[in-house]
Structures are given as structure tokens and as C-alpha cells.
Design an enzyme around this catalytic site. Structure first.
Site: not given
Length: 418
Positions: A58, A60, A119, A124, A194-195, A198
Site C-alpha cells: 500500500c 510503494r 517490518f 512481502q 478481508t485485507g 483491516g
């Protein structure tokens, strides 16, 4: 530090954009879903690029890889997103070789995060590497670099307190809700989507507010039920979204759509409604704020909420940077060794051939020739000679490329090709 040319024809580049210059709307245009990231990697592989990482969060979107020119990577990104080259250039950064390596270390260790010491990026980065490896576009350089960044991240987490205290976008969301919604434990809260942010927000809300009026709606009900079970939430049908919004006091939007999922025509409530949009790109239409009773807050605003925890974290930056320099130094040494190894190996092979020829000649010429002893002495001399060359190549003041070329020329070396 000298600039180590990683490849004879290609350089290692990072091209990207982040929250520092690009707002949520622009970041949204360049955000990538897993499917698109795979498409970029496959396209890059077809174009002959042999090492590439693609990351998109979200905060970069970045491509790290080998190219003759950074525009190859910029084009890959712009061809596969809604953003144009012109829009990218307005907010972008491009780093090359050492600077690109340093940037990835800062990003992966939370020093470049929107919230210092967050972190989340490491998992990711690990996922990005696994994606590249699966497609066959993670060369040894990319693999070693990723492992080094992960190692630095672990050490910073263990050896400093840069991630101490509860500071994250999810926590900032909860704090915002608690400070702006009276009697929050009695209010109705609806999570739409369901992110991860969130879900974390809901978990924190349950922990800090003891609220048991939290509902979850997701397009895929099965996914919602799985998460609801873990967090003790009620699951409502997607078809009931409009009704549930009418009954709620706080709406948390964590959908992952490329267009708004909450629009003005879904809102029919007269009581105060706080909407938190935790999505990139924005998933709530800006015009919902035209209703006098609706307050709309976006992720970027929540990320700016700082407190004494962040001020305290900043004290640990110098120590974190020392750890990065140490781990990065080990990576550069590995890079040097990898670059010099084929020449040193070929030199050793050439000297051994010369030695074998000479020993063979002397054994035929001298009747009392001690071949075994001569072999031991010769091997020790070869070892010392090759070590001298290796030390010379590692010298900071030496142009390694010129020296490597000269060694190959003088000894007529044939390098092994894979």
C-alpha cells in the site's frame, strides 16, 4: 565505497515510487496484484532479463532487477498498470548498483517504511523472491541479496528496539476510532473486506475496546467465515451491505478493488458514521464525505499519526544503520569473490598445467628427481601466487575490471562458461 559493476553489460537497478512523493491516488494507479506481478516477471524473462524482484504494497511499488537501461524496467511497470510513464516520472526514483542495493536494505529493514520500524515489508519481500524463483528469474545475485536483507532485518529486530511499542497503521486506526467515537464498546462496527490491515484493526479493536458488535462482510462468504471464526466476528451476507451500513457507527473498508466499493448511493443513514478507507487504491468514493454526518479518513492520514513511540524509535536508527553496513559489507565481499572466482580458478588451472609439464620434463631429465616433493612445493607456490592475485583484485584502489582483463591476457586464460 567503489561501484561494483555487477554484470559486464547490465546494471542492477531499482525503479519505483512510494508514499514519500506519490499520494494514494497515484500509488493506486501503479499498485500490482499477484497475477500482474507474475505477468511482469514472465514478460521480463521473455525479454532476457535474468534477475528481477517485483514488490507492491500500500506504500510503494518497486522493481529491482538487471537491465541495460532503467527504462526497460519502467516500461515493464507502465505496460502492466493503469499509470503512464509521464505520471511515473513525476514521482519516481531510480537507483543503480550500490545505491539500488542500499535502498533495498533500507526498505527491507523498515527504515524507509511509512511508519518507522514496520517490518511488514519483510514478509512481502520474501513472497516477491519466492514468486521470482518459481518463474525462474531469481539469479544467485538476487537470491543472496534477498537473504542478506532478511538477515539484516532479523538482526535489527533482535538487537535494537526500533520496532518496540505498538505502532502500525492498524494501531493508528484503532486509536483514531477510540479518540473520535464516544462509547466505542457499545457501537456497531462493520468490516467490509478481508485485507490484512483491516483484519489487524479488528483484532486490535476487540483487544482494546471489548466490543462484541463487530460484523464482517466479504464478497466470498467462505473467506469471511474463516476470518470471523478467528476473531469472533459476526458474518453478514454481501447482499445486506447497504442495510448493515445503515445500522453501523464505524465502517472499516479493507477491500482490494481497483475501483470504489463504497459509493454515495450505498449510504442511507442519518446518524454519525465514521468510514476508514484502508485500501490502496482508495476504495471509498470521496463524495461520501458530502454527507454532513459522514467522516471519511484514509490510510495516508492514519499513517501520519505519530506519538512518543515513533520519537523513541528514531534513537535506534544509527545502530540499525551500522547493522545494515555490516551485512551489506559481507554481501559486497561475496559479490567480489563471485566476480573474481572464474579468473582465479582459470589461473590456478593454467599454473597447474605449467607445473605438470615441468615436473614431467624434470622427471625424465633427472634420474634422482623426487616428483612427490616437487609436487607439494609447486602446489604451495601456486596457492601463494593465486592468493596474491585475489588480494590485489579485492583492493579498494584497484580497478578490478582492468586487472581481470590483464590477468586473462597475460596467461591466455580460457574461462569456463556455464
Amino acid at each position: 565505497m567503489k561501484d561494483y559493476h555487477i554484470s559486464k553489460h547490465n546494471s542492477f537497478y531499482t525503479i519505483g515510487l512510494s508514499y514519500l512523493k506519490a499520494d494514494a491516488e497515484v500509488r493506486g494507479k501503479f499498485s500490482l496484484e499477484a497475477e500482474t506481478m507474475e505477468r511482469i516477471l514472465l514478460q521480463a524473462k521473455a525479454e532476457g532479463i535474468d534477475g528481477l524482484l517485483v514488490t507492491s504494497t500500500c506504500n510503494r511499488t518497486e522493481l529491482h532487477g538487471f537491465a541495460q537501461h532503467p527504462f526497460q524496467l519502467i516500461k515493464l511497470l507502465c505496460d502492466n498498470t493503469a499509470g503512464s510513464v509521464e505520471e511515473f516520472q513525476d514521482v519516481a526514483y531510480v537507483y543503480k548498483n550500490n545505491d539500488a542495493i542500499s535502498h533495498l536494505f533500507r526498505v527491507g529493514t523498515g527504515l524507509d517504511s511509512q511508519i518507522l520500524g514496520d517490518f511488514e515489508i519483510i514478509s512481502q519481500l520474501r513472497a516477491s523472491f519466492n514468486r521470482s524463483k518459481k518463474i525462474g528469474i531469481a539469479n544467485p545475485f538476487v537470491e543472496r541479496l534477498c537473504n542478506s536483507v532478511i538477515q539484516a532485518s532479523k538482526r535489527i529486530k533482535n538487537e535494537t528496539e526500533i520496532s518496540s511499542g505498538t505502532t502500525s497503521v492498524a494501531f493508528a486506526s484503532v486509536r483514531y476510532i477510540m479518540e473520535n467515537v464516544p462509547d466505542i464498546s457499545e457501537k456497531n462496527i462493520l468490516l467490509f473486506g478481508t485485507g490484512k490491515i483491516g483484519r489487524n484493526t479488528c483484532e486490535n479493536l476487540i483487544k482494546h475496546t471489548k466490543n462484541n458488535h463487530i460484523s464482517l462482510i466479504n464478497r466470498t462468504k467462505g473467506k469471511a467465515e474463516k476470518i470471523a471464526g478467528k476473531f469472533n466476528l459476526l458474518v453478514k451476507d454481501y447482499g445486506d451491505l447497504q442495510t448493515e451500513i445503515r445500522n453501523t457507527d464505524v465502517l472499516i473498508v479493507a477491500t482490494s478493488s481497483h475501483s470504489p466499493t463504497i459509493t454515495k448511493d450505498l449510504i442511507h443513514t442519518k446518524k454519525p458514521l465514521l468510514i476508514l478507507d484502508l485500501a490502496i487504491p482508495k476504495n471509498v468514493s470521496e463524495n461520501v464525505a458530502e454527507y454532513g454526518n459522514v467522516t471519511l479518513v484514509h490510510l495516508d492520514h492514519l499513517s501520519q499519526i505519530t506519538d512518543e513511540t515513533l520519537a523513541r524509535r528514531k534513537k535506534f536508527i544509527p545502530h540499525a544503520e551500522e547493522i545494515i553496513e555490516e551485512v551489506k559489507g559481507d554481501f559486497i565481499k561475496w559479490l567480489e569473490t563471485r566476480k573474481f572466482a572464474p579468473v582465479i580458478k582459470a589461473l590456478k588451472k593454467k599454473l597447474k598445467t605449467m607445473k605438470d609439464e615441468e615436473l614431467d620434463y624434470q622427471s625424465k631429465k633427472l634420474s634422482d628427481f623426487n616428483e612427490q616433493q616437487a609436487d607439494v612445493i609447486s602446489n604451495r607456490i601456486i596457492q601463494k601466487i593465486t592468493k596474491q592475485f585475489a588480494n590485489h583484485l579485492k583492493d579498494e584502489d584497484v580497478d578490478a575490471d582492468i586487472s581481470l582483463e590483464l590477468i586473462q591476457k597475460v596467461f591466455h586464460l580460457e574461462l569456463e562458461t556455464k
